[in-house]
Scaffold this motif. Structure first.
Motif, PDB file in Angstrom:
ATOM      1  N   SER A 150      -1.103  -0.338  -0.228  1.00 24.52           N
ATOM      2  CA  SER A 150      -2.155  -0.677  -1.186  1.00 24.52           C
ATOM      3  C   SER A 150      -1.553  -0.746  -2.587  1.00 24.52           C
ATOM      4  O   SER A 150      -0.407  -0.344  -2.818  1.00 24.52           O
ATOM      5  N   ASP A 151      -2.343  -1.241  -3.543  1.00 21.50           N
ATOM      6  CA  ASP A 151      -1.840  -1.351  -4.910  1.00 21.50           C
ATOM      7  C   ASP A 151      -1.525   0.033  -5.498  1.00 21.50           C
ATOM      8  O   ASP A 151      -0.558   0.188  -6.237  1.00 21.50           O
ATOM      9  N   SER A 152      -2.325   1.026  -5.150  1.00 17.19           N
ATOM     10  CA  SER A 152      -2.083   2.383  -5.651  1.00 17.19           C
ATOM     11  C   SER A 152      -0.810   2.962  -5.042  1.00 17.19           C
ATOM     12  O   SER A 152       0.014   3.568  -5.745  1.00 17.19           O
ATOM     13  N   GLN A 153      -0.646   2.783  -3.740  1.00 19.54           N
ATOM     14  CA  GLN A 153       0.573   3.266  -3.089  1.00 19.54           C
ATOM     15  C   GLN A 153       1.803   2.565  -3.640  1.00 19.54           C
ATOM     16  O   GLN A 153       2.854   3.189  -3.869  1.00 19.54           O
TER      17      GLN A 153
ATOM     18  N   VAL B 266      -1.251   1.155 -11.138  1.00 17.14           N
ATOM     19  CA  VAL B 266      -1.778   0.389  -9.999  1.00 17.14           C
ATOM     20  C   VAL B 266      -1.184  -1.016 -10.119  1.00 17.14           C
ATOM     21  O   VAL B 266      -1.494  -1.753 -11.053  1.00 17.14           O
TER      22      VAL B 266
ATOM     23  N   ARG C  56       2.719   3.989  -7.063  1.00 12.18           N
ATOM     24  CA  ARG C  56       3.387   5.285  -6.987  1.00 12.18           C
ATOM     25  C   ARG C  56       4.825   5.137  -6.507  1.00 12.18           C
ATOM     26  O   ARG C  56       5.737   5.804  -7.013  1.00 12.18           O
TER      27      ARG C  56
END
Length: 432
Positions: free
Chosen positions: A183-186, A19, A189
């Motif tokens: 987003s931070d998660s995107q 993240v 990844r």
């Protein structure tokens, strides 16, 4: 419960995605190591825990991570290399996004003492384009030392990525990411996919020098084998020993080449598949006037991988052809041996017939000799009986004994001969 049930569940979560916030500096290093070097690297990695005051792990695993303030260091173990991902979330803003990087956050003496051979090393600078506008292309190009840029808009334009896939003056590659709407998660990844694309494409290309080296010799081997096959097809008589020696030499070279290249070529194919999969997951949009990452990879990487695949198939094909020529030569040798055996058997048959004729002759002579000596003995008996007063005509008695003795000796000789023939037939049937 199965003994490995927990391990099977943990396997899917062994390498979780990072993240990453919009403003961050990431450095990635992939180092080739053997088994012994991996053990040394694990011990070396544990010293970071001591420096940061963290609790070290009890044993090595697929993925280990240590954090110190705004810096996170992840160590991942792969089949033939160890990778380090350093994420600095607290890097101060500077005009040049590559002025600070993740590696600069690590103790420099620790970095210098790392073991193994570096294959991939690059920096990823992540900027926030939601609040600050993106710089123009001239400024972006200056960050990459005026090298030709490759542009991409992953995730349907939610981010802008710039790179060159080249080594810069600091000895590392560079990737610049502007986050527009992720987003931070995107973002984590996507950065992971970019890292894997850059790293795996280098490992995929490790076999290209091998392919180029063996391609030159393979052409010579092809011509040599073709000439040898033509000689076998056209010539009625060949030096079989010399031909077999040539086949053995070529087969030994091919097997040695396969032993040196099989793993590397198989790894190239696997890495290439991973690169293509990660490219598909990027979901790129084209940047006007620039090659996308997918276009660049398929244009440069795919032909190199095909060259390696063609070399591997060439080696396999040459090995099969050598096997066929060897089988043909073996058949030719066997036919020659069979022909020699037939001549030998015919010669032995002729000799046995001659020996049989000689044996019959010897048997006749033996009958005459035995009869002669037997009649001589009988003559002594007749004379002894006559001297003791027996009413015998010596000449008549000797004359009558001659045919009787000869017939008896001949009959006894024939019985012995038939007995040996019978025994020979019995032993022959037992062996069959």
């Amino acid at each position: 419960m199965h003994a490995q049930r927990d391990d099977l569940y943990a396997e899917l979560h062994s390498r979780p995605f990072q993240v990453i916030p919009s403003t961050a500096r990431v450095s990635y290093v992939a180092v080739m190591m053997d088994v012994e070097q991996k053990k040394q690297d694990f011990d070396h990695f544990l010293t970071l825990f001591q420096r940061f005051g963290a609790v070290p792990p009890a044993q090595d695993s697929v993925c280990l991570e240590v954090a110190h303030g705004d810096v996170r260091i992840r160590r991942e173990s792969h089949l033939e290399f160890i990778s380090y991902t350093i994420i600095n979330e607290g890097a101060p803003f500077q005009q040049d996004p590559f002025a600070n990087n993740g590696l600069s956050c690590l103790p420099q003496d620790w970095v210098k003492n790392m073991v193994g051979t570096v294959v991939s090393a690059f920096h990823v600078a992540i900027e926030d384009a939601k609040e600050r506008p993106e710089p123009d292309l001239v400024h972006v190009k200056s960050y990459f030392e005026s090298m030709r840029l490759i542009g991409s808009r992953p995730h349907n334009g939610d981010a802008q990525v710039w790179t060159t896939f080249k080594v810069h003056s600091d000895g590392c590659g560079r990737v610049l990411v502007y986050n527009r709407n992720m987003s931070d998660s995107q973002l984590g990844r996507m950065v992971q996919r970019l890292i894997e694309i850059e790293s795996y494409r280098l490992f995929a290309l490790l076999s290209l020098p091998l392919a180029r080296h063996y391609n030159q010799r393979l052409a010579q081997m092809d011509q040599r084998l073709a000439d040898l096959t033509a000689t076998l097809a056209e010539a009625s008589e060949v030096d079989e020993q010399q031909v077999l020696t040539q086949i053995i030499d070529m087969a030994a070279w091919v097997e040695a080449a396969r032993a040196k290249t099989t793993f590397r070529f198989s790894a190239t194919s696997a890495y290439h598949d991973l690169v293509l999969k990660r490219l598909a997951e990027l979901k790129e949009d084209e940047v006007s006037g620039h090659l996308t990452i997918t276009e660049f990879m398929t244009r440069r990487l795919t032909p190199a991988v095909r060259t390696c695949k063609a070399t591997s198939e060439h080696l396999e094909n040459l090995s099969r052809r050598l096997d066929r020529v060897s089988d043909m030569m073996r058949t030719r040798v066997e036919m020659s041996i069979q022909s020699q055996n037939q001549h030998l058997l015919a010669s032995m048959d002729r000799r046995s017939k001659i020996q049989l004729a000689m044996q019959h002759t010897v048997e006749g002579l033996s009958v005459a000799a035995i009869s002669y000596y037997s009649i001589g003995l009988i003559k002594y008996l007749i004379e002894a009986a006559y001297q003791h007063g027996a009413p015998i005509d010596k000449s008549l008695a000797v004359g009558i004994s001659v045919p009787i003795v000869i017939g008896g000796v001949w009959w006894a000789t024939r019985r012995i001969h038939k007995r040996f023939l019978k025994l020979a037939k019995e032993y022959g049937s037992v062996e069959d």
